[in-house]
Design an enzyme around this catalytic site. Structure first.
Site, PDB file in Angstrom:
ATOM      1  N   CYS A 222       0.828  -1.218   0.000  1.00 47.92           N
ATOM      2  CA  CYS A 222       0.000   0.000   0.000  1.00 47.92           C
ATOM      3  C   CYS A 222       0.855   1.258   0.000  1.00 47.92           C
ATOM      4  CB  CYS A 222      -1.026  -0.054   1.125  1.00 47.92           C
ATOM      5  SG  CYS A 222      -0.935   1.204   2.375  1.00 47.92           S
TER       6      CYS A 222
ATOM      7  N   CYS B 174       1.024   3.462   3.067  1.00 51.71           N
ATOM      8  CA  CYS B 174       1.834   2.856   4.134  1.00 51.71           C
ATOM      9  C   CYS B 174       3.300   3.183   3.918  1.00 51.71           C
ATOM     10  CB  CYS B 174       1.661   1.336   4.141  1.00 51.71           C
ATOM     11  SG  CYS B 174      -0.039   0.808   4.314  1.00 51.71           S
TER      12      CYS B 174
END
Ligand SMILES: *[C@@H]1O[C@H](CO)[C@@H](O)[C@H](O)[C@H]1NC(C)=O
Ligand SMILES: *[C@@H]1O[C@H](CO)[C@@H](O)[C@H](O)[C@H]1NC(C)=O
Ligand SMILES: *[C@@H]1O[C@H](CO)[C@@H](O)[C@H](O)[C@H]1NC(C)=O
Ligand SMILES: *[C@@H]1O[C@H](CO)[C@@H](O)[C@H](O)[C@H]1NC(C)=O
Length: 452
Positions: free
Chosen positions: A50, A53
């Site tokens: 992600c 992230c």
């Protein structure tokens, strides 16, 4: 400070070839459930794929370092939620990254912007006692300087106090809760009765009135913002929780012409002087630049202008003439309240289709702007490409697609409102947390506050 700590750490660990920042963030695995025991943890649940992230990772390392350097008892960790999905789902993790503070049986979600300062402020606030005691006027003044909005309970034990504690355990993620005796408050505060709950903000204070204001939790939720705000996309998303209409002056902060400053000061005036009339239904503020609002309204607003947004159904209201005075603005706001102003936009099917077309257009425009050659190549290829695109857009499922897009406009991260199971979990455990505010901790907290 972080840099200093880093250098210090490097000096100490001279045998290490690099600054060992990441070592201050513990990598968590299955054993976390058993090992976390009585510690308070700040955990980043992430997924390796992600993008948000990855963006958070360096910030998270700095958070870990700073918490360590400042001697905070909060331990900082991260967990790959795709590998330890059973643990992650136990804590109610749905989107990535999810930041949670785990304290006793409670799991508090972080919903603010992912900056080092905001995350650390959140961790210190939530890790400390729910209700902080204000023992002296100096402490009160200190808190007043530090926080633009905070809530104070005044009085002895009562059912109102129980309610206050309950509300604090739910809303500590957003704001600060204190308790004080009446003589600690500044002289300009007059209370008709105690116990009472007050909010200090906007250089003044307001008293909670059970009959007028209804449920305490609702009131705190609506009062936790200053009366006038500088609003960006993220604030707008946060304001959605209050259920208020957002009345915003769209201006260009860098433009020196008088219209901009005048519109802003009209909104400020109305927010302050007509609070009693409007604060239950409206949040006031200004927004710098029109890009964000244009994409929200799918329209080109002239700047400066004034617009009122209903964040719950994506409708908006525009005055039909330029707002030149306080009277103009009051008239316009009243016309919204009495239903004579015409709402535009909304979340109906037509608006959703318009959204798809608008987003497709913006994509094309932005490709041309950033790289005209690529644009010509892509979109200049005759009908083939265009009809494939049209086909793609038309067959995209109009139920979910546009919905998600509008959401993304308001928050470009997945800040999912953690759903009901977790709320239940919090509900169940709320009582435990209220016991946490024991004397020791309060004192320690105050000492720490005094030091800085
Ligand atoms: C965002 O959150 C929703 C639930 O609120 C979830 O269904 C979805 O998978 C999440 N998306 C991402 C990219 O994590
Ligand atoms: C400043 O705003 C005025 C409108 O109030 C506009 O006419 C003018 O072009 C703006 N100036 C700049 C430099 O953007
Ligand atoms: C704002 O939207 C909500 C939800 O659809 C609606 O109940 C409310 O009446 C709207 N407010 C105004 C002033 O239109
Ligand atoms: C939380 O409260 C429940 C009962 O309400 C109790 O059984 C449990 O042991 C408590 N947990 C902690 C950590 O205090």
């Amino acid at each position: 400070m972080a840099a200093a700590g880093c250098i210090l750490a490097t000096v100490i660990f001279t045998f290490l070839p690099y600054c060992p920042v990441s070592a201050l963030v513990e990598d968590l695995d299955d054993s976390f459930r058993e090992n976390r025991k009585d510690d308070v943890w700040l955990v980043d649940f992430y997924a390796p794929w992600c993008g948000h992230c990855k963006k958070l990772e360096p910030i998270w390392n700095e958070v870990g370092l700073e918490m360590k350097v400042s001697g905070s008892p909060v331990r900082v960790g991260k967990m790959d939620a795709t590998v330890y999905s059973n643990v992650a789902s136990e804590y109610g993790v749905r989107g990535f990254p999810t930041i949670k503070l785990l304290k006793g049986d409670m799991a508090y979600n972080y919903r603010g912007q992912r900056t080092k300062e905001d995350i650390i402020e959140f961790a210190n606030r939530v890790a400390g006692p729910l209700i902080r005691q204000l023992p002296s006027q100096q402490m009160f003044d200190h808190v007043r300087k530090r926080h633009s909005v905070f809530f104070v309970y005044v009085g002895v034990d009562s059912t109102l106090k129980e309610k206050f504690i309950e509300v604090a355990s739910e809303l500590i993620v957003y704001t600060y809760f204190f308790s004080a005796s009446e003589d600690v408050l500044p002289e300009y505060v007059t209370l008709n009765e105690a116990p009472a709950v007050l909010v200090f903000k906007d250089s003044t204070y307001f008293v909670y009135d059970e009959y007028e204001d209804g449920d305490l939790s609702n009131w705190v939720n609506k009062e936790r913002f200053e009366g006038y705000l500088s609003i960006d996309g993220f604030t707008l998303y946060e304001l959605g929780d209050t259920g208020k209409l957002v009345a915003v002056a769209v201006i260009d902060d860098k433009n020196n012409s008088v219209e901009h400053a005048r519109l802003k000061s009209i909104v400020q005036d109305v927010a302050r002087n007509y609070r009693d009339h409007f604060h239950r239904d409206f949040q006031f503020g200004h927004m710098d630049g029109s890009d964000y609002i244009n994409s929200l309204l799918m329209d080109e607003l002239s700047v400066p202008s004034f617009v009122v947004l209903n964040t719950s159904n994506q409708q908006y209201f525009l005055p039909n003439k330029q707002i030149e005075s306080i009277e103009d603005m009051i008239q316009f706001i009243n016309s919204i309240l009495d239903g004579t102003a015409e709402a535009q936009g909304g979340d109906g099917i037509l608006q959703r289709i318009k959204r798809v077309a608008y987003d497709a257009k913006s994509t094309v425009v932005s490709v041309f702007k950033s790289s005209p050659l690529l644009g010509c190549f892509l979109f200049g290829l005759p009908l083939g490409v265009i009809s494939i695109m049209c086909y793609g857009i038309c067959t995209a499922d109009t139920e979910d697609g546009p919905e998600e897009m509008t959401r993304k406009d308001v928050v470009d991260q997945n800040l999912s409102d953690e759903g009901s199971d977790e709320d239940q979990e919090e509900e169940k455990n709320r009582e435990n947390a209220t016991d946490m505010s024991d004397e020791d901790q309060q004192e320690k907290d105050l000492m720490e506050k005094k030091k800085d």
